[in-house]
Motif scaffolding. Structure first.
Motif, PDB file in Angstrom:
ATOM      1  N   GLY A 113       0.830  -1.204   0.000  1.00 32.24           N
ATOM      2  CA  GLY A 113       0.000   0.000   0.000  1.00 32.24           C
ATOM      3  C   GLY A 113       0.864   1.253   0.000  1.00 32.24           C
ATOM      4  N   ALA A 114       0.420   2.244   0.773  1.00 33.18           N
ATOM      5  CA  ALA A 114       1.141   3.519   0.834  1.00 33.18           C
ATOM      6  C   ALA A 114       2.568   3.306   1.315  1.00 33.18           C
ATOM      7  CB  ALA A 114       0.403   4.481   1.766  1.00 33.18           C
ATOM      8  N   LEU A 115       2.703   2.341   2.229  1.00 37.66           N
ATOM      9  CA  LEU A 115       4.022   2.063   2.786  1.00 37.66           C
ATOM     10  C   LEU A 115       4.938   1.501   1.703  1.00 37.66           C
ATOM     11  CD1 LEU A 115       4.803   2.630   5.600  1.00 37.66           C
ATOM     12  CD2 LEU A 115       4.461   0.239   6.186  1.00 37.66           C
ATOM     13  N   GLY A 116       4.360   0.648   0.823  1.00 33.18           N
ATOM     14  CA  GLY A 116       5.142   0.079  -0.266  1.00 33.18           C
ATOM     15  C   GLY A 116       5.645   1.164  -1.201  1.00 33.18           C
ATOM     16  N   GLU A 117       4.749   2.145  -1.495  1.00 31.65           N
ATOM     17  CA  GLU A 117       5.182   3.256  -2.356  1.00 31.65           C
ATOM     18  C   GLU A 117       6.310   4.033  -1.681  1.00 31.65           C
ATOM     19  OE1 GLU A 117       1.778   5.642  -3.391  1.00 31.65           O
ATOM     20  OE2 GLU A 117       0.739   3.827  -4.049  1.00 31.65           O
ATOM     21  N   ALA A 118       6.118   4.296  -0.384  1.00 36.57           N
ATOM     22  CA  ALA A 118       7.140   5.032   0.359  1.00 36.57           C
ATOM     23  C   ALA A 118       8.467   4.278   0.319  1.00 36.57           C
ATOM     24  CB  ALA A 118       6.694   5.228   1.801  1.00 36.57           C
ATOM     25  N   PHE A 119       8.348   2.940   0.436  1.00 34.37           N
ATOM     26  CA  PHE A 119       9.560   2.121   0.427  1.00 34.37           C
ATOM     27  C   PHE A 119      10.293   2.262  -0.905  1.00 34.37           C
ATOM     28  CE2 PHE A 119      11.973  -1.845   0.210  1.00 34.37           C
ATOM     29  CZ  PHE A 119      12.531  -1.850   1.477  1.00 34.37           C
ATOM     30  N   ALA A 120       9.496   2.134  -2.015  1.00 34.46           N
ATOM     31  CA  ALA A 120      10.106   2.229  -3.341  1.00 34.46           C
ATOM     32  C   ALA A 120      10.760   3.596  -3.528  1.00 34.46           C
ATOM     33  CB  ALA A 120       9.041   1.992  -4.413  1.00 34.46           C
ATOM     34  N   GLU A 121      10.024   4.631  -3.082  1.00 36.09           N
ATOM     35  CA  GLU A 121      10.536   5.994  -3.247  1.00 36.09           C
ATOM     36  C   GLU A 121      11.851   6.182  -2.478  1.00 36.09           C
ATOM     37  OE1 GLU A 121       9.416  10.159  -1.208  1.00 36.09           O
ATOM     38  OE2 GLU A 121       7.744   8.836  -1.698  1.00 36.09           O
ATOM     39  N   LYS A 122      11.828   5.705  -1.218  1.00 38.05           N
ATOM     40  CA  LYS A 122      13.025   5.852  -0.383  1.00 38.05           C
ATOM     41  C   LYS A 122      14.177   5.009  -0.929  1.00 38.05           C
ATOM     42  CE  LYS A 122      12.128   8.856   2.640  1.00 38.05           C
ATOM     43  NZ  LYS A 122      12.971  10.055   2.756  1.00 38.05           N
ATOM     44  N   LEU A 123      13.794   3.885  -1.558  1.00 39.82           N
ATOM     45  CA  LEU A 123      14.831   3.008  -2.100  1.00 39.82           C
ATOM     46  C   LEU A 123      15.588   3.727  -3.211  1.00 39.82           C
ATOM     47  CD1 LEU A 123      15.614   0.191  -1.368  1.00 39.82           C
ATOM     48  CD2 LEU A 123      14.283  -0.665  -3.274  1.00 39.82           C
ATOM     49  N   VAL A 124      14.837   4.414  -4.076  1.00 38.44           N
ATOM     50  CA  VAL A 124      15.475   5.174  -5.155  1.00 38.44           C
ATOM     51  C   VAL A 124      16.409   6.222  -4.551  1.00 38.44           C
ATOM     52  CG1 VAL A 124      15.061   6.756  -7.058  1.00 38.44           C
ATOM     53  CG2 VAL A 124      13.549   4.797  -6.715  1.00 38.44           C
ATOM     54  N   GLN A 125      15.852   6.940  -3.551  1.00 38.97           N
ATOM     55  CA  GLN A 125      16.651   7.983  -2.916  1.00 38.97           C
ATOM     56  C   GLN A 125      17.916   7.383  -2.292  1.00 38.97           C
ATOM     57  OE1 GLN A 125      14.621   9.982   0.248  1.00 38.97           O
ATOM     58  NE2 GLN A 125      16.278  11.444   0.526  1.00 38.97           N
ATOM     59  N   ALA A 126      17.733   6.231  -1.628  1.00 37.76           N
ATOM     60  CA  ALA A 126      18.864   5.607  -0.948  1.00 37.76           C
ATOM     61  C   ALA A 126      19.928   5.181  -1.950  1.00 37.76           C
ATOM     62  CB  ALA A 126      18.379   4.400  -0.150  1.00 37.76           C
ATOM     63  N   ARG A 127      19.475   4.647  -3.097  1.00 42.28           N
ATOM     64  CA  ARG A 127      20.438   4.241  -4.133  1.00 42.28           C
ATOM     65  C   ARG A 127      21.259   5.442  -4.552  1.00 42.28           C
ATOM     66  NH1 ARG A 127      17.000   0.025  -6.213  1.00 42.28           N
ATOM     67  NH2 ARG A 127      17.933  -1.834  -5.300  1.00 42.28           N
ATOM     68  N   ASP A 128      20.540   6.582  -4.778  1.00 42.27           N
ATOM     69  CA  ASP A 128      21.226   7.821  -5.162  1.00 42.27           C
ATOM     70  C   ASP A 128      22.279   8.204  -4.131  1.00 42.27           C
ATOM     71  OD1 ASP A 128      20.114   8.261  -7.515  1.00 42.27           O
ATOM     72  OD2 ASP A 128      18.820   9.951  -6.927  1.00 42.27           O
ATOM     73  N   ILE A 129      21.822   8.251  -2.879  1.00 39.94           N
ATOM     74  CA  ILE A 129      22.742   8.678  -1.817  1.00 39.94           C
ATOM     75  C   ILE A 129      23.941   7.754  -1.756  1.00 39.94           C
ATOM     76  CG2 ILE A 129      22.975   9.090   0.651  1.00 39.94           C
ATOM     77  CD1 ILE A 129      19.930   9.459   0.708  1.00 39.94           C
ATOM     78  N   HIS A 130      23.628   6.450  -1.845  1.00 40.30           N
ATOM     79  CA  HIS A 130      24.706   5.469  -1.737  1.00 40.30           C
ATOM     80  C   HIS A 130      25.727   5.681  -2.849  1.00 40.30           C
ATOM     81  CE1 HIS A 130      26.491   1.806  -0.329  1.00 40.30           C
ATOM     82  NE2 HIS A 130      26.518   1.311  -1.547  1.00 40.30           N
ATOM     83  N   ARG A 131      25.202   5.889  -4.077  1.00 41.30           N
ATOM     84  CA  ARG A 131      26.110   6.067  -5.194  1.00 41.30           C
ATOM     85  C   ARG A 131      26.941   7.322  -5.006  1.00 41.30           C
ATOM     86  NH1 ARG A 131      22.538   5.189  -9.217  1.00 41.30           N
ATOM     87  NH2 ARG A 131      22.061   7.407  -9.244  1.00 41.30           N
TER      88      ARG A 131
END
Lengths: 480, 433
Positions: A113-131
């Motif tokens: 649900g909303a949490l899954g979307e938040a997870f996906a969104e944060k995952l993208v952000q986290a990938r960016d930060i990590h890179r």
């Protein structure tokens, strides 16, 4: 992973810097090392150190704290679905995001649900930060390495004092290594005090230290501050004390007499055989003693007391007989006795050293006056060695109080305020283990109470150790 | 002067003498008693050692023999569902084949096959599954599989479960015992060295459980510990012994190290939990985490041992080096450290051997979980030998107790090896000045 490859590259780079630096000064001095201030190797090392050290330190810092930095940045603007969650679930959420990116361990939580979307969104952000973090760190390390080399290279010349500078680096390394020990202490104190402080927010210190009921599971009364149980540690302290006393009753006389016999009576052959055997006893892991206590000594003692109890049944001591019949495997006596066996070599080797430190002239004087050997020992040597022996016994007490595996496997879990060695008791260390193994939420007072117990244990053993070490120290100086 | 008539003075003298002799006798008796106490203490301590090791040896040695069965199994097409291979009940198929072999038939309630499954390891079924995955055409044929007996059946062959015990107390029924005897008579069962125990990892089935995963975990953890604690410890000791000025700060470091050496090991587990897991996010129950915690724990002992090795190098060596113009650092690196190296190595190895047997701090950092394989990297979940012992000791099956003792034997063998190396290093390189 990339960071480790970069580390390898840095090391290779600094090795070539070493070779190049060495060659440069050698050719500057016309190949005659004796004209130079420092040996060529020092010049090479100087260059290599400036090349590699700052960059390696940077990379290590990033690989240690990178995940934390990522999490802080991620938490900066929380999605609505996440900020609605309770604190500990939020922790798990962010932990999972970071772990997915860095390849760590992920919890089994399903985000939908909303949490899954938040997870996906944060995952993208986290990938960016990590890179960004990784590339940033690599570039910074590269620049640092080049800058270091560029700074150090022009300095190298025949009369450049490279050796003292390299030695200063080495001195810093030495000091840093000895500071690790201090940092460990600080880490222990800081973590114990911090978590205990959080525990004492919920459970008052007074209730913890003087409360008579230990039951971290069930609420005793509804209005209790810590609604998840009772945290009065007195039964644990009593259990620990009881087991310690039993252990010392076994270890102190046996260990002392063994030490006296070895140092005053035994010939060199007996010493050469017995001392290594006692060292074996000292080297056996405590988990092995625990196994021995739980599966051999426990059933043995229970059988013994049960059979005695059977004799009394129906007689004038019927009550005692009934009690003895229901003695369990896990009694304080079993854990204490086995712990005593474990402490025998500890007591005997410490006391052996101390008795040997008593000057020979005291023995000679006493024997010359016609005293027998045992009289010399009891009236001359032991009084002289007494402070040292007391110190050794205190160290053994501290060991007994902090010993974990034997009591965990053989003492049981019932917190009972009793001094009856046939009862099942529990100790501080057993409770720490029970509270912290298995699944648990980290913020509950139940888990935090383990740190309260840990802090108490640390303070008690620390006091014992400081007093004991000081006594032993002073005693040694007395005869130096 | 005659013998009969003693003067009062002589009589008094004789009395004094008699008193003195009595006293002397008493004193000698006290002496003998004292020596007896001393001997008794030594004998008691050694008796405990023999009892402890002997008992564990007796409990554990039987684990190293193992009974394996080799059975022809008719792969019954009715029992195999090719669309869902893993869902087929191969254990039942094995049991039915075994019953047929012994000339019995299954009853409608499946009691006989159930009892048969309780003496043959589930490993046999998995083997058939693997064979069928490779070659589906085996359906309908008879293949021979070879695998372990269930732990209780092995215990019966080893004589640890006896037919004389009452049925309720012995875990195996009369019928199962008859089958076991029959299988043995037909030479379908053979005993041999238990390689499974040494090559497999933890399992819920005792007959398939082994120590390999724990051994690998221990080795990885010890590697991390050695990599961190040995250099840091040696350098710190060298600094304190050779370079440090005598001032308040170095005094604090010294007192601190002595106290750290006596801090209970469980406290280091709490430190690992609060700092390494919660702050630095090192993966739980990984060899890396265990190694870090044990490195901190063994650091003080390594420092203390190393310092005494350094102190044993005579000052004349340092003075000679300094006199010919070496710097302090050169003196230490060229002369003192190489000469102190054997002593240092001994101290380091002994501390690591101690770390190998340490359990309590590892329980705090999540190492008690069930890990059914050997760890692959330093950050994957692992278990180590002492913790494996702790886990098995808690298991209720009797066969696990036997395996616990055997795991202790394996652990002790490794510790003895490390101690032997330490002794050899000391013997080989030791120098006395």
């Amino acid at each position: 992973m990339l960071i480790w490859i970069a580390l390898l590259g840095l090391i290779l780079f600094s090795v070539s810097a070493y070779v190049a630096g060495r060659r440069k000064v050698l050719s500057a001095a016309g190949g005659r090392a004796r004209l130079m201030h420092s040996l060529p190797g020092y010049h090479g090392a100087y260059l290599a150190l400036w090349t590699a050290a700052p960059a390696i330190i940077l990379l290590l810092l990033v690989s240690m704290f990178g995940a934390q930095v990522e999490e802080v940045v991620l938490r900066a603007d929380p999605p609505a679905a996440v900020s609605a969650l309770p604190g500990s679930t939020q922790d798990v959420f962010y932990n999972d995001v970071v772990a997915t990116v860095t390849g760590g361990q992920i919890s089994q939580t399903v985000y939908d649900g909303a949490l899954g979307e938040a997870f996906a969104e944060k995952l993208v952000q986290a990938r960016d930060i990590h890179r960004n973090l990784t590339t940033g760190a690599l570039i910074a390390a590269f620049v640092l390495a080049l800058a270091g080399a560029a700074m150090a290279w022009p300095r190298l010349s025949a009369d450049f004092a490279a050796r003292p500078r390299v030695e200063r680096w080495i001195a810093v390394l030495f000091l840093a290594c000895s500071v690790v020990a201090v940092l460990t202490t600080l880490g222990i104190v800081a973590s114990l005090v911090w978590e205990s402080w959080r525990f004492f927010q919920v459970v008052p210190v007074f209730e913890f230290l003087f409360g008579l009921t230990w039951d971290p599971q069930i609420a005793i009364r509804a209005d209790q501050v810590a609604s998840s149980g009772a945290f009065g540690a007195v039964p644990l302290f009593m259990g620990t004390f009881l087991i310690m006393m039993i252990a010392m009753t076994v270890a102190a006389p046996v260990g002392l007499f063994a030490a006296i016999y070895l140092s005053e009576y035994a010939g060199p052959t007996v010493r050469a055989v017995v001392k290594p055997l006692l060292e074996i006893l000292a080297g056996i892991p405590t988990v092995v003693y625990g196994f021995f206590a739980a599966l051999t000594v426990g059933p043995l003692f229970r059988g013994f007391f049960n059979s005695i109890g059977a004799q009394f049944i129906g007689g004038p001591l019927d009550g005692l007989g009934l009690y003895l019949m229901q003695v369990q495997n896990q009694m304080a006596l079993v854990a204490g006795a086995v712990m005593g066996i474990m402490l025998i070599p500890f007591v005997s080797s410490l006391s052996d050293d101390i008795i040997n430190a008593v000057p020979q002239s005291l023995r000679d004087g006493s024997l010359a006056m016609g005293a027998t050997r045992s009289e010399t020992i009891t009236r001359v040597i032991m009084p002289a060695a007494l402070p040292g022996v007391m110190g050794a016994l205190l160290l053994a007490v501290s060991r007994a109080v902090g010993e974990t595996m034997i009591v965990t496997m053989a003492a049981g879990l019932q917190a009972r305020a009793t001094f009856n060695p046939l009862d099942t008791v529990t100790t501080v260390t057993v409770q720490i283990v029970t509270l912290l193994t298995g699944d648990q939420e980290f913020d509950s007072p139940k888990t935090l109470s383990a740190f309260g117990l840990g802090l108490t244990l640390f303070l008690i053993t620390l006091m014992l150790n400081i007093v004991a070490l000081r006594i032993v120290q002073r005693y040694r100086e007395q005869y130096d | 002067m005659t013998d009969a008539a003693l003067t009062p003075a002589q009589a008094a003298k004789a009395r004094v003498r008699a008193d003195a002799e009595a006293l002397l006798k008493r004193r000698y008796r006290a002496e003998a008693r004292f020596v007896f106490y001393g001997r008794a203490a030594i004998i008691l301590a050694l008796a405990f050692l023999v009892l402890l090791l002997g008992r564990i040896g007796l409990q554990g040695y039987s684990t190293f023999t193992d009974y394996r069965v080799s059975l022809p199994v008719q792969i019954n097409a009715d029992r195999v569902d090719m669309s869902d291979l893993a869902g087929s009940n191969f254990n039942l198929m094995v049991a039915e084949s075994a019953l047929a072999l012994l000339g019995e038939t299954d009853d409608p309630y499946g009691e006989a096959s159930g009892e048969m499954m309780a003496i043959l390891s589930g490993d046999l079924g998995f083997q058939i599954l693997d064979r069928l995955r490779e070659d589906p055409s085996l359906v309908g044929q008879t293949i021979t599989v070879e695998g372990p007996m269930k732990a209780n059946a092995s215990l019966y062959y080893k004589g640890q479960i006896s037919r004389d015990t009452e049925v309720g107390g012995r875990l195996l029924s009369d019928r199962q015992l008859d089958w076991l005897d029959e299988l043995r008579e037909r030479d379908l069962v053979s005993g041999g060295f238990n390689w499974t125990f040494l090559t497999r990892s933890d399992s819920t089935e005792p007959e398939q459980a082994g120590v390999w995963g724990a051994v690998v975990g221990s080795a990885m953890m010890l590697f991390v510990t050695a990599l961190l604690a040995a250099p840091i410890g040696v350098l710190a000791a060298t600094y304190l012994e050779e370079f440090a000025p005598k001032n308040r700060w170095t005094d604090i470091i010294e007192v601190n190290i002595n106290n750290l050496a006596a801090v209970p090991s469980i406290i280091y587990g709490l430190l690992g939990l609060a700092v390494f897991i919660n702050v630095l996010a090192v993966p739980r129950s990984s060899p890396l985490l265990g190694g870090l915690v044990l490195a901190l724990m063994s650091l003080p002992t390594i420092i203390i041992a190393t310092r005494s090795a350094l102190r044993a190098v005579p000052p004349s060596i340092r003075e000679a080096a300094l006199a010919v113009g070496a710097s302090r650092t050169q003196t230490v690196f060229h002369h003192v450290l190489p000469l102190a190296m054997p002593g240092m190595m001994t101290g380091v190895i002994l501390s690591l051997a101690h770390a190998l047997g340490e359990t309590a701090p590892l329980l705090m950092i999540g190492m008690v979980s069930f890990v059914p394989g050997a760890p692959e990297t330093l950050t994957s979940a692992a278990t180590v030998l002492p913790v494996q012992i702790f886990i098995w000791e808690n298991a209720s099956e009797r066969a696990f107790h036997e395996r616990t003792a055997a795991a202790i034997i394996v652990l002790l063998v490794f510790m003895v090896l490390m101690n032997l190396i330490a002794v050899l290093v000391r013997r080989r390189f030791e120098r006395r000045w």
